[in-house]
Enzyme design. Sequence first.
Site, PDB file in Angstrom:
ATOM      1  CG  HIS B  70      -1.867   1.269   1.231  1.00 56.21           C
ATOM      2  ND1 HIS B  70      -2.404   1.813   0.508  1.00 56.21           N
ATOM      3  CD2 HIS B  70      -1.202   2.073   2.602  1.00 56.21           C
ATOM      4  CE1 HIS B  70      -2.531   3.297   1.333  1.00 56.21           C
ATOM      5  NE2 HIS B  70      -2.048   3.565   2.495  1.00 56.21           N
ATOM      6  CG  ASP B  99       7.394  18.527 -25.795  1.00 55.45           C
ATOM      7  OD1 ASP B  99       7.271  18.389 -24.813  1.00 55.45           O
ATOM      8  OD2 ASP B  99       6.175  18.014 -26.934  1.00 55.45           O
ATOM      9  CD1 TRP B 135       6.449   3.229   4.164  1.00 50.50           C
ATOM     10  CD2 TRP B 135       8.118   4.039   2.286  1.00 50.50           C
ATOM     11  NE1 TRP B 135       6.988   4.052   4.475  1.00 50.50           N
ATOM     12  CE2 TRP B 135       8.027   4.794   3.845  1.00 50.50           C
ATOM     13  CE3 TRP B 135       8.396   4.228   1.251  1.00 50.50           C
ATOM     14  CZ2 TRP B 135       8.039   6.500   3.906  1.00 50.50           C
ATOM     15  CZ3 TRP B 135       8.850   5.742   1.432  1.00 50.50           C
ATOM     16  CH2 TRP B 135       8.752   6.000   2.300  1.00 50.50           C
ATOM     17  CB  SER B 162      11.281   6.101 -13.904  1.00 51.73           C
ATOM     18  OG  SER B 162       9.972   7.537 -13.983  1.00 51.73           O
ATOM     19  CB  SER B 163      12.471   9.644  -9.626  1.00 58.39           C
ATOM     20  OG  SER B 163      11.260   9.240  -9.185  1.00 58.39           O
ATOM     21  CG  HIS B 246      12.068  14.146   6.264  1.00 59.31           C
ATOM     22  ND1 HIS B 246      11.273  14.013   7.573  1.00 59.31           N
ATOM     23  CD2 HIS B 246      11.855  15.762   6.596  1.00 59.31           C
ATOM     24  CE1 HIS B 246      10.442  15.616   7.182  1.00 59.31           C
ATOM     25  NE2 HIS B 246      11.042  15.932   7.193  1.00 59.31           N
ATOM     26  CD  GLU B 248       9.796  10.211  -2.036  1.00 50.19           C
ATOM     27  OE1 GLU B 248      10.562  10.161  -2.773  1.00 50.19           O
ATOM     28  OE2 GLU B 248       8.613   9.475  -1.944  1.00 50.19           O
ATOM     29  CE1 TYR B 250       8.152  18.558   4.046  1.00 50.40           C
ATOM     30  CE2 TYR B 250      10.862  18.178   4.289  1.00 50.40           C
ATOM     31  CZ  TYR B 250       9.656  18.352   5.340  1.00 50.40           C
ATOM     32  OH  TYR B 250       8.971  19.035   6.795  1.00 50.40           O
ATOM     33  CB  SER B 261       0.369  29.046  -4.819  1.00 50.55           C
ATOM     34  OG  SER B 261       1.523  28.405  -3.185  1.00 50.55           O
ATOM     35  CG  HIS B 295      12.835  14.129  11.947  1.00 56.17           C
ATOM     36  ND1 HIS B 295      12.140  15.637  12.060  1.00 56.17           N
ATOM     37  CD2 HIS B 295      11.776  13.127  11.203  1.00 56.17           C
ATOM     38  CE1 HIS B 295      11.551  15.052  10.576  1.00 56.17           C
ATOM     39  NE2 HIS B 295      10.796  13.962  10.891  1.00 56.17           N
ATOM     40  CG  HIS B 296      12.060   9.975  10.006  1.00 58.44           C
ATOM     41  ND1 HIS B 296       9.779   9.954   9.484  1.00 58.44           N
ATOM     42  CD2 HIS B 296      11.878  11.028   8.901  1.00 58.44           C
ATOM     43  CE1 HIS B 296       9.959  11.078   8.461  1.00 58.44           C
ATOM     44  NE2 HIS B 296      11.378  11.874   8.442  1.00 58.44           N
ATOM     45  CB  THR B 321       5.496  24.915   7.926  1.00 56.19           C
ATOM     46  OG1 THR B 321       6.878  23.720   7.136  1.00 56.19           O
ATOM     47  CG2 THR B 321       4.346  24.046   6.541  1.00 56.19           C
ATOM     48  CE  LYS B 324       4.830  27.025   0.404  1.00 56.85           C
ATOM     49  NZ  LYS B 324       4.988  27.821  -0.530  1.00 56.85           N
ATOM     50  NE  ARG B 443       3.553   3.088  11.221  1.00 56.04           N
ATOM     51  CZ  ARG B 443       4.678   3.649  10.225  1.00 56.04           C
ATOM     52  NH1 ARG B 443       5.817   3.971  10.859  1.00 56.04           N
ATOM     53  NH2 ARG B 443       4.606   3.491   9.096  1.00 56.04           N
TER      54      ARG B 443
END
Lengths: 281, 518
Positions: B70, B99, B135, B162-163, B246, B248, B250, B261, B295-296, B321, B324, B443
């Site tokens: 998932h 293009d 994951w 690819s990314s 991390h 990722e 963002y 925006s 922090h993870h 943040t 924004k 979890r």
Amino acid sequence: MSIAKRMLMRSAVAGVLAALATMPAHAGWDLLNMPKGVSELSREIYDMHMIMLWICTVIAVFTFGAMIWAMVRFRKSKGAVADGKMLHNARLEAAWTIVPVLILIGMAIPSVEKLIKIEDTSGSELTIKVTGYQWQWHYEYLGTGVSFFSRLARDSDAARQKRSGIDPRSVEHYLLNVDKPLVVPTGTKIRMLLTANDVIHAWWVPDFGMKRDAIPGFINEMWISVDEDKPGTYRGQCAELCGADHGFMPIVVDAKPPAEFRAWLEQQMAAAAGSRLAATE
Amino acid sequence: MGEHGHGPPKGIVRWLTTTNHKDIGTMYLVFSLVMFLVGGLMALVIRSELFQPGLQLVDPAFFNQMTTMHALVMVFGAVMPATVGLANWMIPMQIGAADMALPRMNLFSFWLLAFAFLLLLSTLFIPGGAPAAGWTLYPPLVLQTGQAFPMAIFAIHLMGASSIMGAINVIVTIVNMRAPGMTLLKMPLFSWSWLITAYLLIAVMPVFAGGVTMLLTDYYFHTSFFNAAGGGDPVLFQHVFWFFGHPEVYIMILPAFGIVSEVIATFSRKPIFGYEAMVYAIASIAFLSFIVWAHHMFTVGMPLAGQLFFTLSTMLIAVPTGVKIFNWTATMWRGSISFEPPMLFALAFLFLFTIGGFSGLMLAIAPADFQYHDTYFVVAHFHYVLVPGAVFGIMAAVYYWLPKWTGHMYDMALAKWHFWLSAIFVNVLFFPQHYLGLAGMPRRIPDYALQFTEWNMVSTIGAFGFGLSQLLFVWLIVKCVKGGERATAGVWDYQHGLEWTVPSPAPYHTFEKAPEVR
């Protein structure tokens, strides 16, 4: 709404209400917050959590208030005309950069203090080594020769099998009970050494506040203590995904007054010595 | 490019051979929608099993496959490709380019991604099943994976390649192909957010590729990068993973910032407030994302100094943040606001992403995190930033630009139904998970103690409500592609940006002659 639709709605509502009514009265609806716990650390952590929660709530009231106000006050349908010249405002922008910094400093100070206290394992009176296995815990009271495994209680294990036919509600402390709990003395600073035999596990009893990973090949440490006036049974679970039965390796801690604990430990030491003797003969 | 003035080839050949940014954008968006539904089905398996205590539907090993797949499908298959699809469609139109700069590489990166997912999803059907270590792929657990292991690693490498190609394409396009007069600080915020996202991708994808390659050699060649018995350290992988992981998050949220925006300005009928501050805020968030990763993993037993550093650096993210959030609010202030579907999604984003931001701030505090870590509180937090955050941002973009893509207005009433059902059920689904986590539910468990029953039931009801509501979204898009009221070039009352100067639907080739930007 047509009559048929209304009837459908009514029966749906009635169905949901009936389902709710069949739930047990001691339902978990009131489980909304972190437990305060039974140790100095868990209370410190709870306080930190509540400080954060309240600061966030206050900030939320202001920011959400401003957003809602804007949405209500400046609607096109109410004839609001856009002020196309409102492009930026250096003072305002400086303010909403600096004020959050100050709030953050306010949060940082207590968190640093508490962190230093949490990480200080000095002055402990008892050391217990905890080893995680797939899927059980092993406890060793260092220097006493007492050690044992602790695994999910038989009745929970039977009920948790897929389509076991056993109602979990009929099992006492379903999934949170073990065959042999860890026993600790109350009112004592206890140093826990954590490691694992296979994959990473994490030892966690919410009432003690702390959680730490048990990592194969390394030894982590943390300390716990149980309030002198709060002997009892405290329950927790492995908190790091450790494979198929990760959800089935609970932790149960029996906190006894120091005298009772000593008696228990001596009895265990005698039994351990007896079995060692038997093994050598 | 010898076929100027002609339409695309017909039928399947068009989609296999196209190098047109709009076609490739469409393929990315359709792919992402399919993956969103596949990942959603997996989520429903998870939530169904968690509806009540006891194991009724799946065994624990399959449950773990579902949580792992998932996440991989939603992150790499749904959210990232959706933002790449939007980038393909909109960046050339926003900067006045004909293009993307590297059209063939563009097509190649799409098919790499499609193949990567074919490979990853096929692991569900092999003996031993799909990867089940989460994951995050933490060793040593991930090294217990069976035949799926090399397939998953290869799929991740392909997704990464690819990314990276997609990111290079965005950077080269924006740096070289802006229309005359389109200086960087005139560029629309969606393009800005993607420029910064692209740099993040190029910086961290190779790190992740390195990490999973080390897993591969530990698995097959008995190296010991992550094995203590051979002098390695399992925690090293966690550092490598989150150094990627991390930024990722963002990578997933910054494009949504850009979209919100654009949308809030349009439907407040007023230019974005503090444009330059918005650009600098995105750049600051991107920079900070590189120095907060641990922090993870506050519970791995880092030294005190490390925990202090990562607590304090993480708290700093709240500053840009906050800028924004305040600037979006100020954009609405003294505006003339109307509530078309894109605006509804952008406003829900504004409220619900902020809730995710608050729980994020709480999680940043190491001492409190010792309780929160690896509980449903964390699950609630990241789903608030990813679902009503990133996904609602993407939906706002679809509702904003769909008339431009198809030339038809969509069914506004249906879109509002989709919005209200999604916005209500997403909260029914995820808000109770805060309670579950605080009350002590870990979890990634397939079964739970009885006191967690009630809120799990509520959450599952929310999941089905949310999942079924998305069928309205699919139906609405199909309907809009097939027909509907003709859309004007400007579509909305108030326009800002070059994409609204071309007809709707946007012609197959736009801006072959670069427009002048004043």
